[in-house]
Design an enzyme around this catalytic site. Structure first.
Site, PDB file in Angstrom:
ATOM      1  N   GLY A   1       4.038   1.703  -0.822  1.00 28.65           N
ATOM      2  CA  GLY A   1       4.925   1.879  -1.964  1.00 28.65           C
ATOM      3  C   GLY A   1       4.174   2.083  -3.276  1.00 28.65           C
TER       4      GLY A   1
ATOM      5  N   ARG B   1      -6.209  -4.581  22.425  1.00 27.11           N
ATOM      6  CA  ARG B   1      -5.438  -5.765  22.036  1.00 27.11           C
ATOM      7  C   ARG B   1      -4.383  -6.155  23.068  1.00 27.11           C
ATOM      8  NH1 ARG B   1      -4.510  -4.418  15.571  1.00 27.11           N
ATOM      9  NH2 ARG B   1      -6.682  -4.774  15.015  1.00 27.11           N
TER      10      ARG B   1
ATOM     11  N   SER C   1     -10.292 -12.365  12.824  1.00 28.87           N
ATOM     12  CA  SER C   1     -10.626 -10.945  12.970  1.00 28.87           C
ATOM     13  C   SER C   1     -11.063 -10.601  14.384  1.00 28.87           C
ATOM     14  CB  SER C   1     -11.730 -10.559  12.003  1.00 28.87           C
ATOM     15  OG  SER C   1     -12.209  -9.286  12.351  1.00 28.87           O
TER      16      SER C   1
ATOM     17  N   LEU D   1      -3.538   0.594   7.437  1.00 25.87           N
ATOM     18  CA  LEU D   1      -3.871   0.815   6.030  1.00 25.87           C
ATOM     19  C   LEU D   1      -3.987   2.312   5.777  1.00 25.87           C
ATOM     20  CD1 LEU D   1      -6.567  -1.995   5.563  1.00 25.87           C
ATOM     21  CD2 LEU D   1      -4.107  -2.106   5.166  1.00 25.87           C
TER      22      LEU D   1
ATOM     23  N   LEU E   1       0.824  -1.212   0.000  1.00 27.54           N
ATOM     24  CA  LEU E   1       0.000   0.000   0.000  1.00 27.54           C
ATOM     25  C   LEU E   1       0.852   1.253   0.000  1.00 27.54           C
ATOM     26  CD1 LEU E   1      -2.927  -0.825   2.422  1.00 27.54           C
ATOM     27  CD2 LEU E   1      -3.006  -0.464  -0.044  1.00 27.54           C
TER      28      LEU E   1
HETATM   29  C1  LIG Z   1      -3.231 -10.583   8.939  1.00 30.18           C
HETATM   30  C2  LIG Z   1      -3.149  -9.101   9.006  1.00 30.18           C
HETATM   31  C3  LIG Z   1      -4.300  -8.347   8.990  1.00 30.18           C
HETATM   32  C4  LIG Z   1      -4.241  -6.960   9.048  1.00 30.18           C
HETATM   33  N1  LIG Z   1      -5.387  -6.253   9.039  1.00 30.18           N
HETATM   34  C5  LIG Z   1      -5.345  -4.902   9.066  1.00 30.18           C
HETATM   35  C6  LIG Z   1      -6.540  -4.128   9.031  1.00 30.18           C
HETATM   36  O1  LIG Z   1      -7.648  -4.670   8.976  1.00 30.18           O
HETATM   37  N2  LIG Z   1      -6.437  -2.793   9.036  1.00 30.18           N
HETATM   38  C7  LIG Z   1      -5.230  -2.160   9.078  1.00 30.18           C
HETATM   39  O2  LIG Z   1      -5.212  -0.938   9.054  1.00 30.18           O
HETATM   40  N3  LIG Z   1      -4.079  -2.863   9.098  1.00 30.18           N
HETATM   41  C8  LIG Z   1      -4.102  -4.214   9.109  1.00 30.18           C
HETATM   42  N4  LIG Z   1      -2.922  -4.926   9.138  1.00 30.18           N
HETATM   43  C9  LIG Z   1      -1.634  -4.220   9.048  1.00 30.18           C
HETATM   44  C10 LIG Z   1      -1.368  -3.780   7.601  1.00 30.18           C
HETATM   45  O3  LIG Z   1      -1.812  -4.761   6.716  1.00 30.18           O
HETATM   46  C11 LIG Z   1       0.110  -3.532   7.298  1.00 30.18           C
HETATM   47  O4  LIG Z   1       0.687  -2.775   8.301  1.00 30.18           O
HETATM   48  C12 LIG Z   1       0.270  -2.752   5.998  1.00 30.18           C
HETATM   49  O5  LIG Z   1      -0.437  -3.362   4.967  1.00 30.18           O
HETATM   50  C13 LIG Z   1       1.720  -2.588   5.605  1.00 30.18           C
HETATM   51  O6  LIG Z   1       1.802  -1.992   4.330  1.00 30.18           O
HETATM   52  P1  LIG Z   1       3.186  -1.554   3.704  1.00 30.18           P
HETATM   53  O7  LIG Z   1       2.892  -1.021   2.358  1.00 30.18           O
HETATM   54  O8  LIG Z   1       3.901  -0.679   4.651  1.00 30.18           O
HETATM   55  O9  LIG Z   1       4.039  -2.897   3.607  1.00 30.18           O
HETATM   56  P2  LIG Z   1       3.782  -4.284   2.830  1.00 30.18           P
HETATM   57  O10 LIG Z   1       2.412  -4.426   2.341  1.00 30.18           O
HETATM   58  O11 LIG Z   1       4.334  -5.336   3.721  1.00 30.18           O
HETATM   59  O12 LIG Z   1       4.688  -4.164   1.552  1.00 30.18           O
HETATM   60  C14 LIG Z   1       6.076  -4.284   1.598  1.00 30.18           C
HETATM   61  C15 LIG Z   1       6.601  -4.230   0.188  1.00 30.18           C
HETATM   62  O13 LIG Z   1       8.003  -4.090   0.229  1.00 30.18           O
HETATM   63  C16 LIG Z   1       8.620  -5.027  -0.604  1.00 30.18           C
HETATM   64  N5  LIG Z   1       9.934  -5.269  -0.017  1.00 30.18           N
HETATM   65  C17 LIG Z   1      10.270  -5.433   1.276  1.00 30.18           C
HETATM   66  N6  LIG Z   1      11.593  -5.574   1.412  1.00 30.18           N
HETATM   67  C18 LIG Z   1      12.109  -5.476   0.177  1.00 30.18           C
HETATM   68  C19 LIG Z   1      13.432  -5.544  -0.335  1.00 30.18           C
HETATM   69  N7  LIG Z   1      14.480  -5.726   0.454  1.00 30.18           N
HETATM   70  N8  LIG Z   1      13.588  -5.433  -1.671  1.00 30.18           N
HETATM   71  C20 LIG Z   1      12.535  -5.255  -2.502  1.00 30.18           C
HETATM   72  N9  LIG Z   1      11.271  -5.169  -2.065  1.00 30.18           N
HETATM   73  C21 LIG Z   1      11.067  -5.282  -0.737  1.00 30.18           C
HETATM   74  C22 LIG Z   1       7.670  -6.194  -0.649  1.00 30.18           C
HETATM   75  O14 LIG Z   1       7.889  -6.947  -1.804  1.00 30.18           O
HETATM   76  C23 LIG Z   1       6.335  -5.459  -0.650  1.00 30.18           C
HETATM   77  O15 LIG Z   1       6.039  -5.052  -1.964  1.00 30.18           O
HETATM   78  C24 LIG Z   1      -2.984  -6.315   9.109  1.00 30.18           C
HETATM   79  C25 LIG Z   1      -1.821  -7.072   9.142  1.00 30.18           C
HETATM   80  C26 LIG Z   1      -1.908  -8.457   9.128  1.00 30.18           C
HETATM   81  C27 LIG Z   1      -0.655  -9.232   9.283  1.00 30.18           C
END
Ligand SMILES: Cc1cc2nc3c(=O)[nH]c(=O)nc-3n(C[C@H](O)[C@H](O)[C@H](O)COP(=O)(O)OP(=O)(O)OC[C@H]3O[C@@H](n4cnc5c(N)ncnc54)[C@H](O)[C@@H]3O)c2cc1C
Ligand code: SF4
Ligand code: FES
Lengths: 644, 261
Positions: A45, A337, A284, A448, A43
Site C-alpha cells: 500500500g 517448507r 528464520s 516482499l 509494503l
Molecule cells: C514473521 C514473518 C516473516 C516474514 N518474512 C518474510 C521474508 O523474509 N521475505 C518475504 O518476502 N516475506 C516475508 N513474510 C511475508 C511478508 O512479510 C508479507 O506477506 C508482506 O509483508 C505483506 O505485505 P502487505 O503490504 O501486503 O500487507 P501488510 O504489511 O500486512 O499491510 C497491511 C496494511 O493494511 C492495513 N489494513 C488492513 N486492513 C485494513 C482495514 N480494514 N482498514 C484499514 N487498513 C487496513 C494495515 O493497517 C496495514 O497498513 C514474512 C511474514 C511474517 C509473518
C-alpha cells in the site's frame, strides 16, 4: 462466464512491455482531477500510494495502525528476491519465473509470475535510491544469500530485518508525498466496507478507531493492500491485528475470492507454550542450514523425556531419528517448507514429539558447534539464539531448540486480473491480499518482492488504464449507495454491541482457530472438512447470540474492533473449508490425505485441478458459486516435485 | 532457564494500571489482581488475561497498543515500574516475559508521558508527532522509476553497517518517555544519521536536518541536555553517537544553509 483475466497476447517475455504500450494514459494535466483511495500502508500500500501521488493523482491512504511504519510488513526477516544475477551464478528473469511457478506447484499464472520476475530488478534499484541499507560486501557492492533452498543467491537482505528496512523506505516515500499534500493520510482508521456505485468501486466506509466516528470517502478508484488472513487460525506468525475484514467486505460486495485454502505453514517457529499463547514467533528458515532436525526414535523415549525422567543430552545417537535426513537424503534438512512442516506433524502425531506438550521437534546445533565452534554459530545466528532464549528461557547453545510449524502466509486472496483489478471494476488488490503470484506455495523472500512489484511498478500503469476511461469529473459521497453502505456498517456495529452474551471475541477466535488448525491445517481430509464446516456454522451462530462486549461504539473500543474482525473470519473460515473440500488433490500447502503418493508425498491432479478456484458470494448462508479460471502452461512443463 | 526455571510456579500479582477514558478526561491508577500467571507468558499475554477477565465481568478492558509482539513494529509502549518497556534492558514490552517478575509482586503500568504524546485512552498514546517529523524531511527525494542500477552506488561496508544500525529505530518513543525533558533527539538523530551517512542522502542533508529539527521543536518535544537516558532505555540500542552526528549536521547546515525560505 469467467471474467477475463486480461492476459496480454504474445510471447511471455514481451507481454508486459506490450501491455504497458497498449494501456491508455491519463493526460498529465488531468491526473490531479482523479482521486484514488489506497487502503493499507504496508509494503504494497505505501509503495502504491507514494507512486500514484508522484504521478499526480490525489491519494487518500488509510490504515488501522497509528502509523504506516507499523504494518505487518515490518516483521519480515529473511530477505527479498530479485533476478539481478549480481553473483554471476546463473540467475535470470526466466529462472526466477521458473522457480516461482514450480515452487507454487503449478497453480499460478505464468504471465503474472513472469512480470513479477521482470520488475524484481527495478525494486532493488528503487530501494537503494531511497537509502535502504541492504547488506554489502567489503567492496561496497550489494551482498546476496541463497534462501529457502534456492540454488542461486538472489536474496537481498538487511540483517534479519529486511521487511523493516523496505517498509521504512516505502514509508519515507509516502511521508514525502504527505508533506507535498498529494497524500492525505488517515491513521487509526479502519475500512469496514466498499461503496459500489453503478457497478464501479467509488469509495469506502471507515470507522475512526479513536472516536468511533463512521465516515464516507469517495474516489475514482480504490486499491486494497490490506495484507493476508493467516490469523483466521488465531495462532500464526502474523501480527495480532492482521485480519481479513477489508478483503472479506469487498468479497461480499462482489469481488471473487481465489484459492482461499492455500495457506503456508512455516516449519521453524517457537512452539506453543500454553493456552494463553497469543501469537507464534518465526525462527528464520536460515537456521535449517546448520541445525539438524530430530525426535527420539521411539515413543517410549519421547514419553520419558516429556515426563522429565531423562534429559535430552542422555539420548544416545542411535536413539535419535533425524527424520528429514533419513527420508530425504538429497535435500535433508533443507526440504521445502511444506514438506518439513508435514513431517514434523507426522512424528508428533506418532507420539514422538518433544517439549511438555509433545508438539515440538528438536533443531539441534550441537554438531555445528562441535564442527565450527560456538563463536562461529553465534556470529551467524546470534540474534536468533537471543530471541529464542528471551521467549523460551532456554539456552539454545546448551540444548537443542524446540520448533514446530505455524501458519505464516496466505497464498489465496482476492481474485485479480493481470491489471490487479478485482471483479469489481475500479477495485484493485495488491500485495498479500490478492492471490496472484504464488500459486499453492510461496517461496521464501518472494512476498516482499510481490508487494513492492505491485505497488511501485504494476498498479501505477494499470490503474491509469482504468482512470483514462473514467471521466475526470469530481466524485462525491452524494450517491445513495454511500448512505446505504454507511447504514449497513452502523447496523452491524450496533448489532455487535447489543448481543450482550457471555463470551469474548478472543474466546470465539480461539475456538475458530482450533477448528481451522485441526481440520484445515497441515493435513486435510474430506471427512474432517465436513465436520469442520458444521462446527464453524455452529460457532458462528453462537457468536451472534452469545458475544460479550462492553463500553460503546462511539469511543476507542478494542474489543469491538476485534469482534468485527472475528465475525468476518468466521465466514472466511467456512469458505476455506469449502475450497479445501472441493480441491481433490494435494498441491503445495494444500495436503489432502486422500491424495498422496505411495511414499506419502503430495499428489497433484493437473488434469482436473489446474485451475484457480474463484468463489463468488451470492448471499448470507448460501453456498458460494465456484468459478474456475483454467491455468494454461505454455512455457513450463508440469512435473511432480521430488526431494528424495 | 525454563525447565530449570526456579520461578516456574504460577504467580499472583497486583497490577496498578493507569486508566483514562480519553484525551480530555483525567486519569488515575486502578488496582487489579491477576492470578495463575505463568512465568513463560509475555507481559502482554498477562495483560490479555486481565482483559479477558475484565470483559467477562462486564468491565472495560484496558486499552494498550501492540501488534507484532516480536519487538519490531514499535507499537507496544508501556511504562512499567517507572521504566520504559520495563526492567529488562534492550527489550520491548512485548518481548518482556513474566519470568522477570516474582510471585506477589506489585507492578505499576503507565502510558508514555510527554506533552507531544497525548493519551488516547488508558495506556494508548498518540505518537503521530513522529510521523510529522519524518514528513518534514526523513527521506531521499526520489520518485519511483528512473533510478540507477543499485550497484552503481557502491558504499563501504562499514558505512552501510552504521547506517543500518541507525535505521533500526522502531519509532516506539521510549527515548522520549525516558527523558526528563521529553526530548525526541535520539529518534530524530537516528534518521538524520542514517541518511547523512549514505551517499543517497547527501544532496538534501542540510535542509533535511534543519526541517526535521524545526518540526521536532514545533511538536513540543523538549531540549536535549545530554543525559543519555534515551539510549540507555532504547530497546534496539540506538546509540548516542547519532545525537553527536545530528548536532554536527545541524551546525554545519546552519553555517551554510540551503534553506532559502
Ligand atoms: C514473521 C514473518 C516473516 C516474514 N518474512 C518474510 C521474508 O523474509 N521475505 C518475504 O518476502 N516475506 C516475508 N513474510 C511475508 C511478508 O512479510 C508479507 O506477506 C508482506 O509483508 C505483506 O505485505 P502487505 O503490504 O501486503 O500487507 P501488510 O504489511 O500486512 O499491510 C497491511 C496494511 O493494511 C492495513 N489494513 C488492513 N486492513 C485494513 C482495514 N480494514 N482498514 C484499514 N487498513 C487496513 C494495515 O493497517 C496495514 O497498513 C514474512 C511474514 C511474517 C509473518
Ligand atoms: S530511538 Fe530507540 S527508543 Fe527512540 S523511538 Fe527509536 S527505537 Fe524507540
Ligand atoms: S508489539 Fe511490536 S514491538 Fe512490541
Amino acid at each position: 462466464m469467467f471474467p477475463d483475466s486480461k492476459i496480454p497476447e504474445g510471447p511471455l517475455a514481451e507481454k508486459w512491455d506490450k501491455h504497458k504500450f497498449n494501456v491508455k494514459l491519463v493526460n498529465p494535466a488531468n491526473k490531479r482531477k482523479y482521486d484514488v483511495i489506497v487502503v493499507g500502508t504496508g509494503l504494497a500500500g505505501a509503495s502504491a500510494a507514494a507512486s500514484l501521488a508522484e504521478l499526480g493523482y490525489n491519494v487518500k491512504a488509510f490504515t488501522y495502525h497509528d502509523s504506516p511504519r507499523r504494518a505487518h510488513s515490518i516483521a519480515a526477516q529473511g530477505g527479498i528476491n530479485a533476478a539481478k544475477n549480481y553473483q554471476n551464478d546463473g540467475d535470470s528473469v526466466h529462472r526466477l519465473f521458473y522457480d516461482t511457478i514450480k515452487g507454487g506447484d503449478y497453480r499460478a499464472r505464468e504471465a503474472n509470475v513472469y512480470r513479477l520476475a521482470q520488475v524484481s530488478v527495478n525494486i532493488i534499484d528503487q530501494c537503494v535510491a531511497q537509502g535502504v541499507p541492504f547488506a554489502r560486501e567489503y567492496g561496497g557492492l550489494l551482498a546476496n544469500r541463497s534462501f529457502g533452498g534456492a540454488q542461486v543467491s538472489r536474496t537481498f537482505y538487511a540483517r534479519g530485518q529486511t521487511g523493516q528496512q523496505l517498509l521504512l523506505g516505502a514509508y519515507s516515500a509516502l511521508s514525502r508525498q504527505v508533506a507535498y499534500g498529494k497524500v492525505k493520510l488517515y491513521t487509526r482508521s479502519e475500512m469496514l466496507d466498499v461503496v459500489v456505485v453503478d457497478g464501479q468501486a467509488r469509495g469506502i466506509i471507515t470507522r475512526n478507531l479513536i472516536t468511533g466516528e463512521i465516515e464516507q470517502h469517495a474516489a475514482h478508484a480504490v486499491v486494497l493492500a490490506t495484507g493476508g488472513y493467516g490469523n483466521v487460525f488465531y495462532l500464526s506468525t502474523n501480527a495480532k491485528y492482521c485480519n481479513a475484514t477489508a478483503a472479506w467486505r469487498a468479497h461480499k460486495k462482489g469481488a471473487y475470492f481465489a484459492n482461499p485454502c492455500f495457506t503456508q505453514i512455516h516449519p521453524t517457529c517457537i512452539p506453543v507454550s500454553g493456552d494463553y499463547q497469543s501469537k507464534l514467533t518465526l525462527m528464520s528458515e536460515s537456521l535449517r542450514n546448520d541445525g539438524r532436525v530430530w525426535v527420539p526414535a521411539s515413543k517410549e523415549t519421547a514419553e520419558r523425556l516429556r515426563a522429565g525422567q531423562i534429559r535430552v543430552q542422555d539420548i544416545p545417537e542411535e536413539e535419535r531419528d533425524y527424520f528429514l535426513e533419513r527420508k530425504y537424503p538429497a535435500f535433508g534438512n533443507l526440504v521445502p517448507r511444506d514438506v518439513a512442516s508435514r513431517n514434523a506433524k507426522e512424528v508428533c502425531d506418532e507420539g514422538r514429539g518433544v517439549g511438555s506438550s509433545g508438539l515440538a521437534v528438536y533443531l539441534d546445533f550441537a554438531d555445528a558447534i562441535k564442527r565450527n565452534g560456538e563463536t562461529w554459530v553465534s556470529q551467524k545466528y546470534g540474534n536468533l539464539f537471543d530471541m529464542y532464549a528471551k521467549i523460551t528461557g532456554e539456552n539454545p547453545y546448551e540444548q537443542p531448540m524446540r520448533i514446530y510449524p505455524a501458519v505464516h502466509y496466505t497464498m489465496g486472496g482476492l481474485w485479480v486480473d493481470y491489471n490487479l483489478q478485482t471483479t469489481i471494476p475500479g477495485l484493485y488488490a495488491t500485495g498479500e491480499c490478492n492471490f496472484s503470484d504464488h500459486g499453492a506455495n510461496r517461496l521464501g523472500a518472494s512476498a516482499l518482492m510481490q508487494g513492492l512489484a505491485d505497488g511501485y511498478f504494476v498498479i501505477p500503469y494499470t490503474i491509469g488504464d482504468y482512470l483514462a476511461q473514467t471521466p475526470p469529473k469530481p466524485v462525491t459521497t452524494d450517491h445513495p449507495a454511500f448512505k446505504e453502505a454507511e447504514a449497513e456498517v452502523r447496523a452491524r456495529v450496533q448489532k455487535l454491541m447489543s448481543i450482550n452474551g457471555t463470551r469474548t471475541p478472543d474466546d470465539f477466535h480461539k475456538a475458530l482457530g482450533h477448528i481451522m488448525w485441526e481440520y484445515c491445517g497441515m493435513a486435510r481430509n474430506a471427512e474432517g472438512l465436513r465436520h469442520a464446516k458444521a462446527e464453524i456454522q455452529k460457532l458462528r451462530r453462537e457468536f451472534w447470540s452469545d458475544l460479550k462486549l462492553v463500553g460503546t461504539e462511539s469511543e476507542m473500543n478494542q474489543a469491538l474492533e476485534k469482534a468485527g474482525r472475528v465475525a468476518d473470519f468466521l465466514e472466511l473460515g467456512e469458505l476455506m473449508i469449502d475450497d479445501a473440500y472441493n480441491r481433490n488433490e494435494s498441491c503445495g500447502g494444500h495436503f489432502r490425505e486422500e491424495y498422496a503418493t505411495e511414499e506419502g508425498e503430495a499428489k497433484r491432479d493437473d488434469e482436473n485441478y489446474a485451475y484457480v478456484a474463484a468463489w463468488q458470494y451470492v448471499g448470507d448462508n448460501q453456498p458460494e458459486i465456484l468459478n474456475k479460471e483454467e491455468l494454461k502452461f505454455e512455457n513450463v512443463k508440469l512435473t511432480q516435485r521430488s526431494y528424495k | 532457564m525454563a525447565g530449570s526455571n526456579p520461578n516456574a510456579k504460577p504467580m499472583n500479582l497486583t497490577l496498578k494500571v493507569w486508566r483514562q477514558k480519553n484525551r480530555n478526561t483525567q486519569g488515575g491508577i486502578v488496582d487489579y489482581q491477576v492470578k495463575d500467571i505463568s512465568p513463560d507468558m509475555s507481559f502482554l499475554e498477562m495483560l490479555d488475561v486481565l482483559n479477558e477477565d475484565l470483559l467477562r465481568k462486564g468491565e472495560e478492558p484496558v486499552a494498550f497498543d501492540h501488534d507484532c509482539r516480536e519487538g519490531i513494529c514499535g507499537s507496544c509502549n508501556l511504562f512499567i515500574n517507572g521504566r520504559a518497556h520495563g526492567p529488562e534492558a534492550g527489550t520491548t514490552t512485548c518481548q518482556l516475559h513474566m519470568r522477570k517478575f516474582s510471585d506477589g509482586d506489585t507492578i505499576t503500568i503507565e502510558p508514555w508521558r510527554a506533552a507531544a504524546f497525548p493519551v488516547n485512552k488508558d495506556l494508548s498514546v498518540d505518537r503521530s508527532a513522529f510521523d510529522r517529523i519524518i514528513q518534514a524531511g526523513g527521506y531521499v527525494s526520489v520518485n519511483t522509476g528512473g533510478t540507477p542500477d543499485a550497484n552503481e552506488i557502491p558504499i563501504p561496508k562499514e558505512i552501510a553497517d552504521r547506517a543500518f544500525e541507525a535505521a533500526t529505530c522502531i519509532g516506539c518513543g521510549a527515548c522520549v518517555a525516558s527523558c526528563k525533558n521529553a526530548s525526541a533527539m535520539l529518534f530524530v538523530s537516528a534518521k538524520v544519521s542514517q541518511l547523512a551517512l549514505l551517499p543517497q542522502g547527501h544532496v538534501e542533508r542540510k535542509t533535511r536536518v534543519e526541517n526535521m529539527v524545526a518540526q521536532m521543536d514545533k511538536e513540543g518535544f523538549g531540549a536535549c541536555t545530554n543525559i543519555g537516558s534515551c539510549a540507555a532505555e532504547c530497546p534496539v540500542g540506538i546509540s548516542l553517537e547519532n545525537i553527536a552526528i545530528l548536532n554536527h549536521e545541524f551546525l554545519a547546515a546552519k553555517a551554510t544553509s540551503n534553506n532559502l525560505a
